[in-house]
Design an enzyme around this catalytic site. Structure first.
Site, short mmCIF file in Angstrom:
data_model
loop_
_atom_site.label_atom_id
_atom_site.label_comp_id
_atom_site.label_asym_id
_atom_site.label_seq_id
_atom_site.Cartn_x
_atom_site.Cartn_y
_atom_site.Cartn_z
N ASN A 9 73.35 41.65 48.14
CA ASN A 9 74.67 41.40 48.74
C ASN A 9 75.73 41.60 47.66
O ASN A 9 75.87 40.76 46.77
CB ASN A 9 74.69 39.96 49.28
CG ASN A 9 76.06 39.54 49.77
OD1 ASN A 9 76.94 40.38 49.98
ND2 ASN A 9 76.25 38.25 49.95
N TRP A 10 76.47 42.70 47.78
CA TRP A 10 77.47 43.00 46.74
C TRP A 10 78.72 42.13 46.89
O TRP A 10 79.58 42.13 46.02
CB TRP A 10 77.91 44.47 46.82
CG TRP A 10 76.83 45.48 46.55
CD1 TRP A 10 75.50 45.22 46.28
CD2 TRP A 10 76.97 46.90 46.54
NE1 TRP A 10 74.83 46.41 46.11
CE2 TRP A 10 75.70 47.46 46.25
CE3 TRP A 10 78.05 47.76 46.74
CZ2 TRP A 10 75.49 48.83 46.17
CZ3 TRP A 10 77.84 49.14 46.65
CH2 TRP A 10 76.56 49.66 46.37
N LYS A 11 78.85 41.45 48.02
CA LYS A 11 80.07 40.67 48.30
C LYS A 11 81.31 41.58 48.15
O LYS A 11 81.23 42.75 48.50
CB LYS A 11 80.15 39.43 47.41
CG LYS A 11 78.85 38.63 47.43
CD LYS A 11 78.98 37.30 46.79
CE LYS A 11 77.62 36.63 46.76
NZ LYS A 11 77.68 35.24 46.35
N HIS A 98 76.60 33.78 56.02
CA HIS A 98 76.56 33.50 54.58
C HIS A 98 77.44 32.27 54.32
O HIS A 98 78.48 32.09 54.97
CB HIS A 98 77.08 34.71 53.79
CG HIS A 98 76.84 34.57 52.32
ND1 HIS A 98 77.66 33.80 51.51
CD2 HIS A 98 75.88 35.06 51.51
CE1 HIS A 98 77.20 33.84 50.28
NE2 HIS A 98 76.12 34.60 50.24
N GLU A 100 79.56 31.61 52.18
CA GLU A 100 80.97 31.91 51.88
C GLU A 100 81.76 32.15 53.16
O GLU A 100 82.94 31.79 53.25
CB GLU A 100 81.06 33.10 50.92
CG GLU A 100 80.60 32.70 49.52
CD GLU A 100 79.98 33.81 48.71
OE1 GLU A 100 80.13 35.00 49.06
OE2 GLU A 100 79.31 33.48 47.69
N GLU A 170 69.60 29.75 51.57
CA GLU A 170 70.43 29.84 50.37
C GLU A 170 71.11 28.50 50.12
O GLU A 170 72.19 28.23 50.70
CB GLU A 170 71.50 30.91 50.57
CG GLU A 170 70.96 32.30 50.80
CD GLU A 170 71.95 33.37 50.36
OE1 GLU A 170 71.57 34.18 49.52
OE2 GLU A 170 73.10 33.36 50.82
N GLY A 176 75.48 31.74 42.94
CA GLY A 176 76.43 32.15 41.91
C GLY A 176 76.63 31.11 40.82
O GLY A 176 77.57 31.22 40.03
N SER A 216 70.95 32.48 42.80
CA SER A 216 70.70 32.73 41.38
C SER A 216 69.30 33.28 41.09
O SER A 216 68.68 32.91 40.09
CB SER A 216 70.97 31.46 40.56
OG SER A 216 72.35 31.09 40.67
N GLY A 237 72.67 38.07 44.97
CA GLY A 237 74.11 38.29 44.78
C GLY A 237 74.38 38.93 43.43
O GLY A 237 74.28 40.14 43.25
N GLY A 238 74.70 38.09 42.45
CA GLY A 238 75.09 38.58 41.12
C GLY A 238 74.15 39.62 40.52
O GLY A 238 74.61 40.66 40.01
#
Ligand code: PEP
Length: 253
Positions: A9-11, A98, A100, A170, A176, A216, A237-238
């Site tokens: 997921n590049w966000k 998600h 967010e 998640e 993150g 993470s 993610g990251g």
């Protein structure tokens, strides 16, 4: 035997040029280094890159997805994107719920249930996210929260529809933050979700559904997490923003 999934997921990261470079690198590395029989690799960029990512990945085992969609099929919803548009760009998966989006866009389980319907009706796979905040975990409410997210967002589906869903657990406190749920904490929740699925849909359906862990995940913790009985890969993610770390996570399956 469930095939593992590693989805990146590049966000809201990567401009077009950067996104294309990352896609090419991942596609080439996956071809050389990752067994397509063992793991499905999915790149999930911002909407505006989806078509180009899917086109670059075409002919390779790498798939493309989107990070959200609107709950309506089409119409006067300025600034929104439909599941059908996403499909027509070559994507196969859509992330829903998600944390967010739950947090910043007020997405509720009830709204997400309608988004799940539209994604499945379009013939795409929904990656439905659930997970508790640190306050909820500290109050011992995490199972309750996850149960309502899963039941209210998904349990109106038939067993056949449910097989078109991937669930991502998640924990919000692990996203993150660099803090990963311990392997035991993650497996405990995944087993809990599998039990909810078994009670609602029966063993055969429950055993066929992939439950991903997100929060993470890095190349050095992925193998241990993915070795757990009910952890079927990761939503990353990251570490998905860099080809080497993302592909190393896929190789850990
Ligand atoms: C995510 O946002 O889905 C996620 C898991 O992020 P990170 O890997 O950076 O924790």
């Amino acid at each position: 035997m469930r095939k593992k999934i590693v989805a990146g997921n590049w966000k809201m990261n990567k401009n077009f040029e950067e996104g294309m470079a990352l896609t090419s690198e991942v596609v080439n590395m996956v071809k050389d280094e990752v067994s397509a029989d063992k793991v499905t690799v999915i790149l999930i960029p911002p909407f505006i890159h989806v078509h180009a990512v899917a086109a670059l990945a075409k002919g390779s085992p790498v798939l493309a997805g989107a990070q959200n969609c609107h709950q309506e099929v089409k119409g006067a919803y300025t600034g929104e994107v439909s599941a059908e548009m996403i499909k027509s760009c070559g994507a196969t998966h859509i992330i829903l719920g998600h944390s967010e989006r739950r947090m910043y866009n007020g997405e509720t389980n009830a709204l997400l249930a309608t988004k799940v319907n539209v994604v499945l009706a379009t013939g795409l796979t929904a990656i439905y996210c659930c997970g508790e905040t640190i306050e909820q975990r500290n109050a011992g409410k995490h199972f309750e929260v996850i149960e309502s997210q899963v039941k209210e967002g998904l349990f109106h589906l038939s067993a056949a529809q449910m097989k078109q869903v991937v669930i991502a657990y998640e924990p919000v406190w692990a996203i993150g933050t660099g803090v990963t749920a311990s392997t035991a904490q993650a497996q405990e929740v995944h087993a809990f979700i599998r039990k909810l699925l078994t009670d609602r849909y029966g063993k055969e359906t429950a055993e066929s559904i992939c439950i991903l862990y997100g929060g993470s995940v890095k190349p050095d913790n992925a193998a241990e997490l993915f070795s757990q009985q009910d952890i079927d890969g990761g939503l990353i993610g990251g570490a998905a923003l860099q080809s080497r770390s993302f592909v190393d996570i896929a190789k850990a399956c």
